[in-house]
Design a protein around this motif. Structure first.
Motif, PDB file in Angstrom:
ATOM      1  N   ARG A  11       1.292   9.156  -6.331  1.00  0.00           N
ATOM      2  CA  ARG A  11       1.834  11.138  -6.067  1.00  0.00           C
ATOM      3  C   ARG A  11       2.347  10.952  -6.399  1.00  0.00           C
ATOM      4  O   ARG A  11       2.175  12.321  -6.524  1.00  0.00           O
ATOM      5  CB  ARG A  11       2.532  10.842  -3.907  1.00  0.00           C
ATOM      6  N   GLU A  12       3.184  10.829  -6.841  1.00  0.00           N
ATOM      7  CA  GLU A  12       4.845  11.097  -7.448  1.00  0.00           C
ATOM      8  C   GLU A  12       4.466  11.595  -8.836  1.00  0.00           C
ATOM      9  O   GLU A  12       3.751  10.129  -9.645  1.00  0.00           O
ATOM     10  CB  GLU A  12       6.258  10.833  -7.248  1.00  0.00           C
ATOM     11  N   PRO A  13       4.368  12.674  -9.741  1.00  0.00           N
ATOM     12  CA  PRO A  13       3.515  12.956 -11.603  1.00  0.00           C
ATOM     13  C   PRO A  13       4.528  11.534 -12.165  1.00  0.00           C
ATOM     14  O   PRO A  13       4.210  11.031 -12.843  1.00  0.00           O
ATOM     15  CB  PRO A  13       3.818  13.745 -11.379  1.00  0.00           C
ATOM     16  N   LEU A  14       5.571  11.702 -11.753  1.00  0.00           N
ATOM     17  CA  LEU A  14       6.265  10.711 -13.203  1.00  0.00           C
ATOM     18  C   LEU A  14       6.731   9.300 -12.669  1.00  0.00           C
ATOM     19  O   LEU A  14       6.311   8.802 -13.685  1.00  0.00           O
ATOM     20  CB  LEU A  14       8.175  11.522 -13.018  1.00  0.00           C
ATOM     21  N   ALA A  15       6.660   8.861 -11.447  1.00  0.00           N
ATOM     22  CA  ALA A  15       6.086   7.905 -11.306  1.00  0.00           C
ATOM     23  C   ALA A  15       4.866   7.041 -11.779  1.00  0.00           C
ATOM     24  O   ALA A  15       4.978   5.803 -12.154  1.00  0.00           O
ATOM     25  CB  ALA A  15       6.219   7.378  -9.381  1.00  0.00           C
ATOM     26  N   ARG A  16       3.712   8.051 -11.405  1.00  0.00           N
ATOM     27  CA  ARG A  16       1.974   7.656 -12.224  1.00  0.00           C
ATOM     28  C   ARG A  16       2.686   7.430 -13.614  1.00  0.00           C
ATOM     29  O   ARG A  16       2.444   6.683 -13.619  1.00  0.00           O
ATOM     30  CB  ARG A  16       1.720   8.503 -11.807  1.00  0.00           C
ATOM     31  N   ALA A  17       2.970   9.071 -13.827  1.00  0.00           N
ATOM     32  CA  ALA A  17       3.173   8.953 -14.978  1.00  0.00           C
ATOM     33  C   ALA A  17       4.371   7.098 -15.592  1.00  0.00           C
ATOM     34  O   ALA A  17       3.222   6.440 -17.058  1.00  0.00           O
ATOM     35  CB  ALA A  17       3.729   9.279 -16.392  1.00  0.00           C
ATOM     36  N   ARG A  18       4.720   6.355 -15.223  1.00  0.00           N
ATOM     37  CA  ARG A  18       5.762   5.615 -15.399  1.00  0.00           C
ATOM     38  C   ARG A  18       4.620   4.605 -15.254  1.00  0.00           C
ATOM     39  O   ARG A  18       4.998   3.076 -16.295  1.00  0.00           O
ATOM     40  CB  ARG A  18       7.562   5.329 -14.748  1.00  0.00           C
ATOM     41  N   HIS A  19       4.362   4.339 -14.442  1.00  0.00           N
ATOM     42  CA  HIS A  19       3.773   3.132 -14.099  1.00  0.00           C
ATOM     43  C   HIS A  19       1.618   2.117 -14.995  1.00  0.00           C
ATOM     44  O   HIS A  19       2.055   1.740 -15.662  1.00  0.00           O
ATOM     45  CB  HIS A  19       3.141   2.995 -12.886  1.00  0.00           C
ATOM     46  N   LEU A  20       1.709   4.323 -15.360  1.00  0.00           N
ATOM     47  CA  LEU A  20       0.612   3.821 -16.446  1.00  0.00           C
ATOM     48  C   LEU A  20       0.897   3.537 -18.254  1.00  0.00           C
ATOM     49  O   LEU A  20       0.633   2.704 -18.581  1.00  0.00           O
ATOM     50  CB  LEU A  20      -0.653   4.894 -16.597  1.00  0.00           C
ATOM     51  N   LEU A  21       1.814   4.110 -17.817  1.00  0.00           N
ATOM     52  CA  LEU A  21       2.982   3.468 -19.094  1.00  0.00           C
ATOM     53  C   LEU A  21       3.162   2.550 -20.146  1.00  0.00           C
ATOM     54  O   LEU A  21       2.767   2.001 -20.449  1.00  0.00           O
ATOM     55  CB  LEU A  21       4.024   4.635 -19.979  1.00  0.00           C
ATOM     56  N   GLU A  22       3.941   1.747 -18.427  1.00  0.00           N
ATOM     57  CA  GLU A  22       4.215   0.550 -18.371  1.00  0.00           C
ATOM     58  C   GLU A  22       2.390  -0.719 -18.857  1.00  0.00           C
ATOM     59  O   GLU A  22       2.297  -1.292 -18.586  1.00  0.00           O
ATOM     60  CB  GLU A  22       4.755   0.013 -17.275  1.00  0.00           C
ATOM     61  N   SER A  23       1.401  -0.234 -18.271  1.00  0.00           N
ATOM     62  CA  SER A  23       0.724  -0.705 -17.576  1.00  0.00           C
ATOM     63  C   SER A  23      -0.688  -0.826 -19.019  1.00  0.00           C
ATOM     64  O   SER A  23      -1.005  -1.638 -19.518  1.00  0.00           O
ATOM     65  CB  SER A  23      -0.506  -0.494 -16.619  1.00  0.00           C
ATOM     66  N   ALA A  24       0.209  -0.068 -20.139  1.00  0.00           N
ATOM     67  CA  ALA A  24      -0.269  -0.172 -21.195  1.00  0.00           C
ATOM     68  C   ALA A  24       0.530  -0.522 -22.268  1.00  0.00           C
ATOM     69  O   ALA A  24       0.553  -0.686 -24.090  1.00  0.00           O
ATOM     70  CB  ALA A  24      -0.029   1.461 -21.880  1.00  0.00           C
ATOM     71  N   GLY A  25       1.361  -1.190 -21.794  1.00  0.00           N
ATOM     72  CA  GLY A  25       2.884  -1.536 -22.894  1.00  0.00           C
ATOM     73  C   GLY A  25       4.145  -0.908 -23.354  1.00  0.00           C
ATOM     74  O   GLY A  25       4.031  -0.885 -25.039  1.00  0.00           O
ATOM     75  N   ILE A  30       0.781  -1.379  -0.199  1.00  0.00           N
ATOM     76  CA  ILE A  30       0.034   0.293  -0.323  1.00  0.00           C
ATOM     77  C   ILE A  30       0.720   1.245   0.080  1.00  0.00           C
ATOM     78  O   ILE A  30       0.621   2.375  -0.596  1.00  0.00           O
ATOM     79  CB  ILE A  30      -0.651  -0.198   1.230  1.00  0.00           C
ATOM     80  N   ASN A  31       1.910   1.298   0.458  1.00  0.00           N
ATOM     81  CA  ASN A  31       2.988   2.199   0.470  1.00  0.00           C
ATOM     82  C   ASN A  31       3.641   2.466  -0.458  1.00  0.00           C
ATOM     83  O   ASN A  31       3.527   3.695  -0.844  1.00  0.00           O
ATOM     84  CB  ASN A  31       3.803   1.764   1.811  1.00  0.00           C
ATOM     85  N   GLN A  32       3.766   1.539  -1.417  1.00  0.00           N
ATOM     86  CA  GLN A  32       4.791   1.760  -2.490  1.00  0.00           C
ATOM     87  C   GLN A  32       3.575   1.921  -3.704  1.00  0.00           C
ATOM     88  O   GLN A  32       4.111   2.853  -4.030  1.00  0.00           O
ATOM     89  CB  GLN A  32       4.900   0.252  -2.991  1.00  0.00           C
ATOM     90  N   ALA A  33       2.738   1.499  -3.749  1.00  0.00           N
ATOM     91  CA  ALA A  33       1.346   2.788  -4.667  1.00  0.00           C
ATOM     92  C   ALA A  33       0.694   3.914  -4.119  1.00  0.00           C
ATOM     93  O   ALA A  33       1.360   4.498  -5.509  1.00  0.00           O
ATOM     94  CB  ALA A  33       0.248   1.653  -3.569  1.00  0.00           C
ATOM     95  N   TYR A  34       0.985   4.007  -3.125  1.00  0.00           N
ATOM     96  CA  TYR A  34       0.786   5.505  -2.800  1.00  0.00           C
ATOM     97  C   TYR A  34       2.166   6.683  -3.030  1.00  0.00           C
ATOM     98  O   TYR A  34       1.646   7.267  -3.831  1.00  0.00           O
ATOM     99  CB  TYR A  34       0.514   5.720  -1.381  1.00  0.00           C
ATOM    100  N   GLU A  35       2.879   5.759  -3.424  1.00  0.00           N
ATOM    101  CA  GLU A  35       4.415   6.947  -3.716  1.00  0.00           C
ATOM    102  C   GLU A  35       4.411   6.954  -5.028  1.00  0.00           C
ATOM    103  O   GLU A  35       4.495   8.035  -6.073  1.00  0.00           O
ATOM    104  CB  GLU A  35       5.442   5.983  -2.834  1.00  0.00           C
ATOM    105  N   THR A  36       4.048   5.731  -5.385  1.00  0.00           N
ATOM    106  CA  THR A  36       3.542   5.468  -7.164  1.00  0.00           C
ATOM    107  C   THR A  36       2.775   6.279  -7.476  1.00  0.00           C
ATOM    108  O   THR A  36       2.821   7.379  -8.140  1.00  0.00           O
ATOM    109  CB  THR A  36       3.149   4.479  -7.512  1.00  0.00           C
TER     110      THR A  36
END
Length: 122
Positions: A17-31, A9-15
């Motif tokens: 919370r930070e725009p760059l980490a969130r963008a990386r995650h969303l892009l990776e999720s989209a392949g 949960i803490n790792q997910a929150y940090e991802t």
């Protein structure tokens, strides 16, 4: 088990919370992992030129506080464009803006390192 869940949960929150980490995650999720994360050179000449101009501005800056405000303003604009790109399902645009944000984040880190000795001396 609860410690593992709390850690996740803490790792997910940090991802998120930070725009760059969130963008990386969303892009990776989209392949679509962020270019450059694999160690290869970015192929966008416009973006590379922007990064070089920002780097020159940092190297030549005499007023670091003013440069910090410029970087902060540009970061806000990039985050807004990034949100619009994701909202429009424009993964190419989101990738470009995430790369910009990545360069700005690195620039901000270098600026903080330059400011640190000045703050310590005050």
């Amino acid at each position: 088990m609860s410690l593992q869940h709390a850690t996740l949960i803490n790792q997910a929150y940090e991802t998120l919370r930070e725009p760059l980490a969130r963008a990386r995650h969303l892009l990776e999720s989209a392949g679509r992992p962020l270019p450059g994360d694999d160690g290869k050179t970015i192929a966008d000449p416009e973006l590379l030129m922007e990064a070089m101009e920002w780097r020159e501005a940092l190297d030549e800056a005499t007023d670091l506080a003013s440069l910090a405000r410029r970087i902060e303003a540009e970061t806000g604009a990039v985050v807004a464009r990034l949100g619009q790109a994701f909202g429009a399902d424009d993964l190419d645009g989101a990738t470009r803006e995430a790369l910009r944000l990545s360069y700005l984040a690195k620039l901000g880190q270098e600026l903080r390192r330059k400011l640190a000795p000045r703050v310590a001396l005050s």
